[in-house]
Write an enzyme that holds these catalytic residues in place. Structure first.
Site, PDB file in Angstrom:
ATOM      1  CG  PHE A 156     -11.378 -14.222 -11.500  1.00 32.43           C
ATOM      2  CD1 PHE A 156     -10.221 -13.475 -11.644  1.00 32.43           C
ATOM      3  CD2 PHE A 156     -12.564 -13.721 -12.040  1.00 32.43           C
ATOM      4  CE1 PHE A 156     -10.236 -12.250 -12.297  1.00 32.43           C
ATOM      5  CE2 PHE A 156     -12.588 -12.501 -12.696  1.00 32.43           C
ATOM      6  CZ  PHE A 156     -11.422 -11.763 -12.825  1.00 32.43           C
ATOM      7  CB  THR A 159     -20.229 -13.197 -10.145  1.00 32.02           C
ATOM      8  OG1 THR A 159     -19.865 -13.051 -11.514  1.00 32.02           O
ATOM      9  CG2 THR A 159     -21.737 -13.305 -10.030  1.00 32.02           C
ATOM     10  N   GLY A 164     -24.003  -9.562 -11.464  1.00 31.07           N
ATOM     11  CA  GLY A 164     -23.130 -10.363 -12.302  1.00 31.07           C
ATOM     12  C   GLY A 164     -22.637  -9.557 -13.480  1.00 31.07           C
ATOM     13  CB  SER A 165     -24.271  -8.651 -16.687  1.00 31.72           C
ATOM     14  OG  SER A 165     -24.538  -9.980 -17.077  1.00 31.72           O
ATOM     15  N   GLY A 198     -15.967 -20.522  -9.028  1.00 30.23           N
ATOM     16  CA  GLY A 198     -15.414 -21.857  -9.196  1.00 30.23           C
ATOM     17  C   GLY A 198     -14.179 -22.068  -8.346  1.00 30.23           C
ATOM     18  CD  GLN A 353     -30.002 -38.747 -38.536  1.00 29.17           C
ATOM     19  OE1 GLN A 353     -31.143 -38.306 -38.451  1.00 29.17           O
ATOM     20  NE2 GLN A 353     -29.404 -39.369 -37.524  1.00 29.17           N
ATOM     21  NE  ARG A 356     -32.852 -34.404 -36.780  1.00 30.69           N
ATOM     22  CZ  ARG A 356     -33.285 -35.385 -35.979  1.00 30.69           C
ATOM     23  NH1 ARG A 356     -33.647 -36.553 -36.487  1.00 30.69           N
ATOM     24  NH2 ARG A 356     -33.349 -35.190 -34.679  1.00 30.69           N
ATOM     25  N   GLY A 429     -33.496 -42.923 -29.093  1.00 28.83           N
ATOM     26  CA  GLY A 429     -33.502 -43.309 -27.681  1.00 28.83           C
ATOM     27  C   GLY A 429     -32.108 -43.555 -27.147  1.00 28.83           C
ATOM     28  CD  GLU A 452     -15.389 -15.272 -17.445  1.00 32.47           C
ATOM     29  OE1 GLU A 452     -15.346 -14.034 -17.483  1.00 32.47           O
ATOM     30  OE2 GLU A 452     -14.687 -15.957 -16.684  1.00 32.47           O
TER      31      GLU A 452
END
Length: 701
Positions: A156, A159, A164-165, A198, A353, A356, A429, A452
């Site tokens: 498709f 762009t 783009g926009s 793409g 935690q 979060r 980590g 998009e």
């Protein structure tokens, strides 16, 4: 009434192995199987299991660690997987069209496995295919079986390098030549090259190309879509006049070949104009049923709303995967404890935690329900378009869905972006190890904030829709109503502005009706502020463009986000409070609804105080205490809530997020299975080599 879990349902939702996560699972206030059946339904659960089983049982989909593959190898493997998927029965389009949510589920299931694969399939079948089906006519239906059989492969192309926009400024041209009954597709310069497309980089044979349509007399009729063959079907070499290539390595999704194309006077048949919104006769007369060119452009770009709604769901999938990994990790990772010589406790027991992570779990549930409901709204709109429904309601439905889609993509993609990062950090980590997938989720989600439509640009569409409602005055004054009822509350606009936060106790604050009322006030307040700011700018001599530009940051942008957050809160509140919710599931669902609403609302505390809805320190403190209380209440349910939304371990592909909870065993095994982990470095002689480092390294480079 509780779903029946006897017999076949146990095979559909087998018990998890006993292990370190069993303690949390046994403390859950509800049955995760009952919640999964209530939210998804048995048919959908079986469909998803079919997809997951197909992936796990096919050697072609064996996990190979995409980060260890070269980009070329990864893309070849991705193409072979795409080809294999299209051979499966799950791609029977008749079945998928009868159950639109299965189309969405198919893309999401593939995305849980690998977004490069899911996006490749999605762009070829649903974006390229639906663009032809929805924008073309009977003469174009010949392409559909070729798409499904992979006789052709599509992309498709909207762009360009420099646009783009701002789609209206796209510069690729299509001049009609009546002497040959052909369109001449041309790129005036490299800035007009199609870019970021793409599947175009290495794979696509055909493209839906958007170009400015010019008639023989020189009149431009604006942007129209054309089917253009860009590669030879047998050799994959570029067609004459087409320069096509790959744009290179990206931050993520490198199994997908994004590409560029330039056209040098490429001729295509007149019939390859996708002509639902406008057509050209053989003699060269332009015909359209749209009187307004803006309406025609909106209709031809209608697929972008579909893309945005799908990106909402894709973002939710990424958030789901991240919270599944982080919460299972948090329930098994033990650190510290009340005493120095006592047993360590799971980090999920720590309030910090919970604060979060649990709001993002609630967001995953709320946004998931919203994305599915909005997708069904979009399907209803597209069905109306197929019936050629030109009623005022259909037109208003299109405007409303455009406004909702334009704000839902920013909200969902940004929420996922922040949530994945929080989950990564909450896993310490171990979350930074690539094998645990949080890094790739973050990278793969990142483009959702951009393609998009850039998020910040899209929000202007939503605020413009809301401000436009103020300008519609009938005989009885301004009327606020819409097909999906997302703006109907504005009928009480003046009265709502007079309301204040009047929650007497913490207990009264633990229901999503509280943030729902607050959000209605907030949207009304921001709508008034935005309108006044625009009026002030215009009184100061600013034109429309400058006035809008100067009203975005603190007025129109937060207006659009608050409106969409309100819509998500409202839909999830109504869903969790409807009579059909089984009694044993009501408490946990309503806690999720309240937590999402209050947590989202709390991010607007400054506005709530500035506008006078909050007053005194107790208002803000009550909301904060309610958030922490809901986190505490949901803590023992967290693992079961994750079990509802988590895919199988093979698909989740995270050692620290496996369902058995054997955190360190799984992590250790995964480390030892990494390539060459115990081998000495191939450059080991350099350790003792007595020669200049610069010279030695330069010779190798």
């Amino acid at each position: 009434m509780a779903p029946n879990l006897e017999g076949s349902e146990d095979a559909l939702l087998p018990d998890f192995p006993r292990g370190p996560l069993h303690a949390y699972r046994s403390r859950a206030s509800f049955s995760w199987k009952e919640l999964a059946l209530f939210l998804e339904g048995e048919d959908m659960l079986r469909f998803k299991k079919t997809i997951f089983s197909a992936l796990e049982n096919d050697p072609l989909f064996a996990r190979r660690g995409g980060h260890d593959l070269s980009m070329e190898t990864y893309r070849e493997l991705n193409f072979l997987r795409c080809k294999r998927l299209l051979e499966y029965d799950i791609f029977r389009m008749d079945d998928l069209l009868q159950s639109p949510l299965k189309c969405l589920a198919l893309v999401n299931c593939l995305g849980m496995y690998d977004w490069s694969l899911a996006t490749k399939v999605f762009l070829h079948t649903f974006v390229f295919g639906s663009a032809i089906y929805n924008s073309g006519s009977e003469r174009h239906l010949k392409y559909i079986p070729k798409i499904l059989n992979m006789e052709i492969f599509g992309c498709f192309a909207l762009t360009e390098v420099s646009h783009g926009s701002n789609t209206k400024a796209v510069r690729t041209t299509a001049h009609y030549d009546p002497t040959t009954q052909e369109f001449i597709i041309h790129s005036p310069d490299f800035e007009a090259a199609k870019f970021w497309v793409g599947n175009m980089g290495k794979t696509a044979t055909h493209a839906v190309v958007f170009a400015q349509l010019y008639m023989p007399g020189g009149q431009c009729h604006g942007l129209h879509p054309f089917i253009v063959q860009i590669r030879d079907l047998k050799t994959l070499l570029p067609m004459p006049g087409v320069m096509v290539g790959d744009i290179g390595r990206k931050l993520g999704q490198n199994g997908l070949d994004n590409g560029f194309a330039m056209f040098h006077k490429v001729r295509i048949p007149r019939q390859d104009l996708l002509n639902r919104t406008g057509d050209v006769t053989p003699e060269g007369t332009y015909v359209t049923r749209f009187k307004d060119s803006r309406q025609r452009l909106g209709a031809s770009l209608g697929g972008l709303s579909a893309g945005r709604v799908c990106i909402v769901s894709m973002s939710v999938v990424n958030l789901k995967l991240a919270v599944c990994i982080a919460l299972r990790f948090s329930a098994t990772r033990r650190q510290f404890g009340p005493t120095d010589d006592g047993e360590e406790i799971p980090v999920l027991e720590y309030q910090l935690q919970q604060w979060r992570l649990l709001p993002y779990l609630a967001a995953a549930y709320a946004l998931d329900h919203f994305s599915k409901s909005l997708f069904l709204d979009l399907v209803a709109l597209q069905q109306g378009l197929q019936r050629d429904d030109r009623s005022p309601r259909q037109a208003e439905l299109g405007r409303e869905i455009h406004a909702l889609a334009s704000a839902s993509k920013p909200l969902a993609s940004w929420t996922a972006q922040r949530g994945i990062q929080e989950c990564r950090e909450a896993c310490g980590g171990h979350g930074y190890l690539a094998m645990n997938r949080l890094g790739s989720l973050r990278d793969d989600n990142d483009p959702n904030c951009t393609y998009e439509g850039d998020n910040n640009v899209l929000l202007q569409q939503t605020s413009g829709y809301l401000l436009g409602l103020l300008g519609r005055s009938g005989p009885g004054g301004t009327r606020f109503e819409s097909p999906l009822k997302s703006v109907d509350f504005l009928e009480a606009y003046p009265a709502i502005l007079g309301q204040r936060f009047e929650v007497a106790s913490l207990q009264d604050c633990l229901d999503s009706s509280v943030p729902l009322a607050a959000y209605e006030w907030l949207v009304c307040y921001l709508l008034r502020e935005s309108h006044q700011k625009l009026s002030q700018e215009k009184r100061s001599g600013s034109g429309d463009f400058e006035a809008k530009n100067n009203s975005q940051v603190y007025c129109c942008r937060p207006l659009a986000l608050a409106f969409l957050e309100l819509t998500v809160v409202r839909r999830f509140h109504e869903h969790t409070h409807r009579p059909g919710v089984p009694p044993q599931l009501r408490a946990v669902l309503r806690r999720l609804s309240a937590l999402y609403g209050l947590w989202s609302l709390n991010q607007h505390s400054a506005l709530l105080y500035r506008g006078g809805y909050f007053s005194g320190e107790q208002a803000g403190k009550t909301v904060e205490r309610a958030i922490l209380e809901l986190c505490s209440q949901l803590k023992d349910d967290a693992v079961a809530l994750v079990d509802v939304i988590a895919p199988p371990d093979f698909v989740l592909d995270s050692p620290i997020g496996r369902a058995d909870g054997q955190l360190y065993k799984n992590l250790w095994n995964a480390v030892l299975q990494e390539s060459k982990v115990l081998e000495r470095a191939p450059w080991w002689p350099e350790f003792s080599a007595n020669k200049p480092v610069v010279g030695s390294l330069s010779a190798k480079l």
